[in-house]
Write an enzyme that holds these catalytic residues in place. Structure first.
Site, mmCIF file in Angstrom:
data_model
loop_
_atom_site.group_PDB
_atom_site.id
_atom_site.type_symbol
_atom_site.label_atom_id
_atom_site.label_comp_id
_atom_site.label_asym_id
_atom_site.label_seq_id
_atom_site.Cartn_x
_atom_site.Cartn_y
_atom_site.Cartn_z
ATOM 1 N N CYS A 119 20.801 79.231 -22.683
ATOM 2 C CA CYS A 119 20.309 80.493 -22.123
ATOM 3 C C CYS A 119 20.269 80.453 -20.601
ATOM 4 O O CYS A 119 19.758 79.505 -19.989
ATOM 5 C CB CYS A 119 18.956 80.871 -22.756
ATOM 6 N N CYS A 123 17.020 80.242 -18.739
ATOM 7 C CA CYS A 123 16.397 78.910 -18.833
ATOM 8 C C CYS A 123 16.983 78.005 -17.759
ATOM 9 O O CYS A 123 16.269 77.218 -17.136
ATOM 10 C CB CYS A 123 16.651 78.274 -20.193
#
Ligand code: FAD
Length: 529
Positions: A42, A45
């Site tokens: 992600c 992230c």
């Protein structure tokens, strides 16, 4: 670890958990945990990873009380585990209490969009304080405020260590942060007191909150003078007191983790060195890196960059406190640049001139990097930025002690000359962009106030201390060389004085100390080639 997650065990200051280690780490652990469940796939992230690393570095000293972990739910080996933990979105931040048996039940942090380090630190403290008395992590120091009535006790009892008392408001976290920051240090106890009653504060000469009062082992006492009443300033001040040292850690860790964590860490054996000396090896290694590596990332120099480069070489040729072979090399480069009619030069031509093929005629600059006073306990720590500071200080000192050196360069009458030229070097070439930005801000704020070459020496010293205060506890800090307000009392006792009971710098002494420390007479040539 090593499967391509965003965090590397042993390199990043976080605990990298996996399916096979997470239970052992959390179940019955003597410390609390804050774990980020993320997915390496992600994007946000990944964008958030530097913040998380910074947080973990920032609170590394709090580890006996609370640890920071990560678990990559994007790694197929961890899919099942993340399902067990009920992780639905990334990142999820979850707290686990010390001694928990229900190792999957934690409390999520709903910080919303506010993912500031400060918010995390404060929530960590709240979480620690929410532990019941029996289940408190044994490594967590008492965070509760002390009753003001207890204060006189500290003045009466002679104790063999320092006691710092932080006075603050009820909603301030500074005291608790400093208590945790110092919890692994010996010869010091930190307490906090809440009382904003003016009459009470007046007794201790306190005019603003938070403030810290220090009782020395010999019984003398006074307010601490810090640049800003911030956690980092208080903590670095207290850590720098003579005799205050980090205790050797003996915290029990779950063994599989200990292995994963220590596997990749390269702790180097430190060379013998004297911190009160300046090592030519650092200055020459820094000069080599600057001229042959950092500048060489610019293939062609023209316009402002070329001007900056020429000015820096002039400074170096005139002020570098170097050995004859290095000075000859710098002088040759300087003459070449002065005589050059081009307004654009390929950096390869400079590299050619700097190559050591002229050694035979006595021109030589080492290409071997050898850090001594700038050595770090890990390869990525200290080194070049440290040597850059030292070089920069040495140049301001040389300009102050031998003003004639800059005659006929155009900078002889400009007390800000060295600072301005190096400021431009930092702006145009210094690899660390955040450093350059911060330095520009400091220059913009106050470099104009420099009116003498002594003033330039002190200005740089003061700004370097501002940077030290800002970076104390930061990821870039080498735990073996904590960022402190410098020079510390052990290397310059006369630089420190008390004015009305307050700690303050004696700037006359500081200036003299800087001139001695960065002067030719203090240079050692051990470890040079
Ligand atoms: P350093 O701070 O590099 O200091 C080197 C040596 O200088 C010390 O060992 C000590 O002997 C001496 N010294 C320390 N304080 C003083 C002082 N006040 N006056 C004179 N001498 C002193 N890193 C970041 O992460 N963020 C930044 O914004 C940032 N800005 C920087 C700006 C500049 C201009 C420079 C040169 C570096 C910057 N850095 C920054 C890097 C950071 O300051 C350190 O250089 C690096 O972290 C290495 O730290 P160190 O422990 O070796 O000590």
């Amino acid at each position: 670890p090593g499967r391509g997650g965003l965090y590397q065990a042993g390199v990043d200051p976080v605990w990298v958990l996996e399916a096979r280690t997470v239970r052992g780490a959390l179940r019955g652990a003597p410390s609390a945990w804050l774990v980020q469940f993320y997915s390496s796939a992600c994007g946000h992230c990944a964008a958030f990873a530097p913040t998380w690393r910074a947080l973990a570095g920032d609170v590394r000293a709090w580890e006996p009380a609370i640890k920071i972990g990560v678990l990559d739910c994007g790694d197929e080996h961890n899919y099942e585990t993340c399902k067990e933990y009920g992780i639905q979105y990334y990142p999820t931040f979850r707290y686990f209490r010390a001694f928990t048996q229900q190792f999957t039940t934690g409390e999520n942090q709903h910080a919303g969009q506010d993912r500031e380090l400060e918010t995390f630190r404060q929530t960590m403290i709240d979480f620690l304080q929410n532990h019941s008395q029996e289940a408190k992590p044994p490594g967590c120091p008492p965070l509760e405020p002390m009753q003001p009535e207890k204060i006189p006790y500290f003045f009466q009892e002679k104790v063999p260590h320092y006691t710092a008392i932080i006075f603050e408001n009820e909603n301030s976290y500074v005291g608790r942060e400093v208590i945790l920051d110092l919890s692994q240090y010996e010869n010091i106890a930190v307490k906090r007191v809440l009382d904003s009653n003016p009459a009470f504060l007046q007794k201790f000469n306190i005019t603003s909150l938070p403030s810290s009062y220090l009782i020395y082992p010999n019984g003398s006492h006074g307010l601490i003078h810090v640049l800003k009443p911030l956690r980092s300033d208080f903590s670095s001040y207290l850590k720098s007191l003579p005799g205050v040292r980090r205790r050797l850690s003996s915290s029990p860790l779950p063994s599989p983790l200990r292995q994963t964590r220590e596997k990749n860490v390269i702790f180097k054996e430190l060379k013998d060195y004297d911190k009160s000396k300046l090592y030519m090896a650092d200055l020459e290694s820094g000069l080599h890196y600057m001229l042959r590596v950092e500048l060489a990332t610019h293939q062609t120099l023209e316009g402002d960059e070329l001007k900056t480069f020429k000015n820096v070489v002039t400074l170096l040729a005139k002020l570098f406190p170097g050995r004859p072979s290095v000075m000859k090399l710098l002088e040759t480069l300087h003459m070449w640049l002065v005589s050059l009619p081009l307004d654009r030069i390929p950096y390869n031509a400079v590299l050619d001139l700097l190559s050591n093929k002229m050694r035979i005629s006595g021109l030589f600059l080492t290409s071997r990097v050898q850090w001594v006073g700038c050595q770090g306990s890990k390869p990525e720590l200290r080194g070049y930025p440290c040597s850059f500071w030292k070089l920069f200080h040495a140049l301001t000192v040389q300009a102050a002690v031998q003003p004639k050196a800059l005659l006929n360069t155009g900078f002889e009458d400009n007390p800000q000359g060295v600072l301005r030229i190096m400021q431009r070097y930092i702006r145009d070439f210094f690899g660390c962009r955040a450093c350059a930005q911060h330095f520009e801000e400091m220059a913009r704020e106050s470099m104009d106030s420099v009116k003498t070459s002594d003033g330039a020496v002190l200005w740089l010293w003061e700004k370097h201390n501002v940077v030290n205060a800002r970076l104390a506890g930061d990821l870039s800090e080498d735990p073996a060389f904590p960022k402190v307000q410098w020079p510390t009392p052990d290397i310059c006792p006369t630089c420190h004085q008390k004015i009305n009971g307050l700690d303050a710098w004696d700037k006359v002494q500081v200036l003299q100390f800087l001139k001695d420390h960065y002067g030719m007479g203090n240079i050692l040539y051990t470890y040079t080639q």
